[in-house]
Design an enzyme around this catalytic site. Structure first.
Site: not given
Length: 427
Positions: A11, A16, A206
């Protein structure tokens, strides 16, 4: 000097390309800190138009991630494609091949972390995920390192920048929710489909990871109570200000008599708390433990902050550090004994819309008293011209949410309200 650590990236989107830029601009600094260079060898990317940008970083491009996993020269796979299907297959294949893995994929780890952590441990390799929680803030490394000697008893955080931006705009500019959301999308803080952010799901992903690292318990995602910011009314933000509070989307977990009380929900935060001052797309997390409170604050997303967090995990591998996935000797943590959030005790804000008639305040206060809810402050606002209803706001002393919900339902049953009653917990 050791041979370069060769990595493959799956990716080449925002994170990235951000990672590639961080390596390009800070390559010498990375070498100075690790004793070896880090080289991007291959990128798996389906978008052919990105080939020139990828090759400009000295890497080859493939459209098949399996080719990258099979490459014997690549020692680390960096998964940045997102999602929970292809990404899971890629990470499983890489771990089984004995390659280290670094990912920013909180959704995948929240749903399949148990399996992936165990597989990484079995394979004796790293599974780094610093970038999956709060972007550029070194939260996980702090829990596994500097705070590892502390018994953490509670954590509370603003973990989603999109939701915090929306609430900030509603508070500072007086915008309604839809207008603030559109502004977040125009500025690139919110996706075209913002559901994960505004419904609290991203923050929940998270929080489940933080509970494992901070409290040493596994709390299943599907058992976590979650309420997003779509329920927040600008009227309540205004009243909260009058009382000295800011409305924030809070992710919280704490130990209560051996049980874990946890959830994601909008709450009133006292304006003298540092969390109340967290504005825009920033994130912040507070831990309370043996060493007292510790607050971490910074960018929760973005190309360079998240790319920097990904790089931190890669650098740990480059230095030859032993794998330390959750900060415990085992990744098989005990299940949390859950305290129902409705049974948890806190202060509360409750706003009724009531007919402007004598005795309504007395009747609703009586219902609250019947449910053992003690009042701290009350305000009633005058009605607008032509409106027969007025807002009636109560701030309570500590009570269970269950008692508050029962009182709200009773007021509706007795025909004392006009419109939806709003309720928020107070920190």
């Amino acid at each position: 000097m050791l041979e370069p650590l060769k990595i493959g990236i799956a990716g080449f989107g925002t994170v990235g390309s951000g990672l590639a830029e961080v390596l390009k601009s800070g390559g010498q600094r990375v070498t100075d800190r690790t004793g070896r260079a880090i080289a991007i060898t291959m990128v798996a990317e389906r978008n052919e138009s990105l080939r020139p940008a990828i090759e400009a970083h000295g890497a080859s491009m493939t459209t098949d991630w399996k080719e990258m996993v099979a490459n014997p020269d690549i020692q680390v796979i960096v998964e940045l494609i997102g999602g929970t299907t292809v990404a899971r297959d890629l990470i499983v294949a890489a771990l089984k091949a004995g390659k280290h893995v670094v990912t920013a994929n909180k959704a995948l780890l929240a749903e399949h972390g148990h399996e992936l952590f165990a597989l990484a441990t079995k394979s004796g390799v790293h599974l780094g995920f610093e970038a999956s929680v709060a972007g550029g803030i070194p939260v996980l490394d702090s829990l596994r390192g500097g705070l590892a000697g502390n018994r953490i008893r509670s954590l509370i955080g603003i973990l989603n920048g999109t939701a915090n931006f929306i609430l900030t705009e509603m508070s500072t500019r007086g915008l309604d929710f839809d207008t603030a959301l559109k502004m977040a999308q125009d500025k690139g803080f919110a996706e075209a489909d913002p559901t994960l952010d505004i419904e609290g799901i991203d923050a929940a992903h998270k929080l489940t990871l933080l509970i494992q690292l901070a409290l040493g318990r596994y709390y299943a995602l599907d058992k976590l109570p979650v309420t997003g910011v779509t329920v927040v009314d600008s009227m309540d933000i205004g009243f909260a200000k009058e009382f000295g509070y800011a409305v924030k989307l809070i992710a919280q977990a704490k130990e209560v008599d051996g049980k874990i009380e946890a959830g994601v929900y909008p709450a009133l935060v006292p304006q003298d708390y540092l969390l109340a001052a967290v504005q825009g797309s920033f994130n912040a997390i507070r831990f309370d433990g043996d060493a007292g409170p510790v607050l971490l604050h910074g960018h929760g997303a973005g190309d360079l902050p998240t790319g920097s967090a990904v790089l931190a995990d890669i650098m740990a591998i480059a230095r030859g550090e032993a794998p330390n996935i959750l900060g415990f000797t085992s990744t098989s943590l005990p299940d949390a004994e859950i305290l129902d959030l409705d049974a948890a005790v806190s202060k509360h804000y409750v706003r009724f819309i009531v007919p402007d008639q004598p005795g309504v305040l007395r009747d609703i206060a009586g219902i609250l008293a019947d449910n053992e809810i003690s009042l701290h402050q009350v305000i009633q606002k005058g009605r607008a011209e032509g409106d027969e209803s007025v807002p009636l706001v109560f701030l309570t002393h500590e009570a269970t949410a269950e008692a508050v919900h029962t009182a709200m339902h009773r007021a509706d049953e007795q025909g004392l309200t006009r419109g939806k009653t709003m309720h928020y917990r107070i920190l």
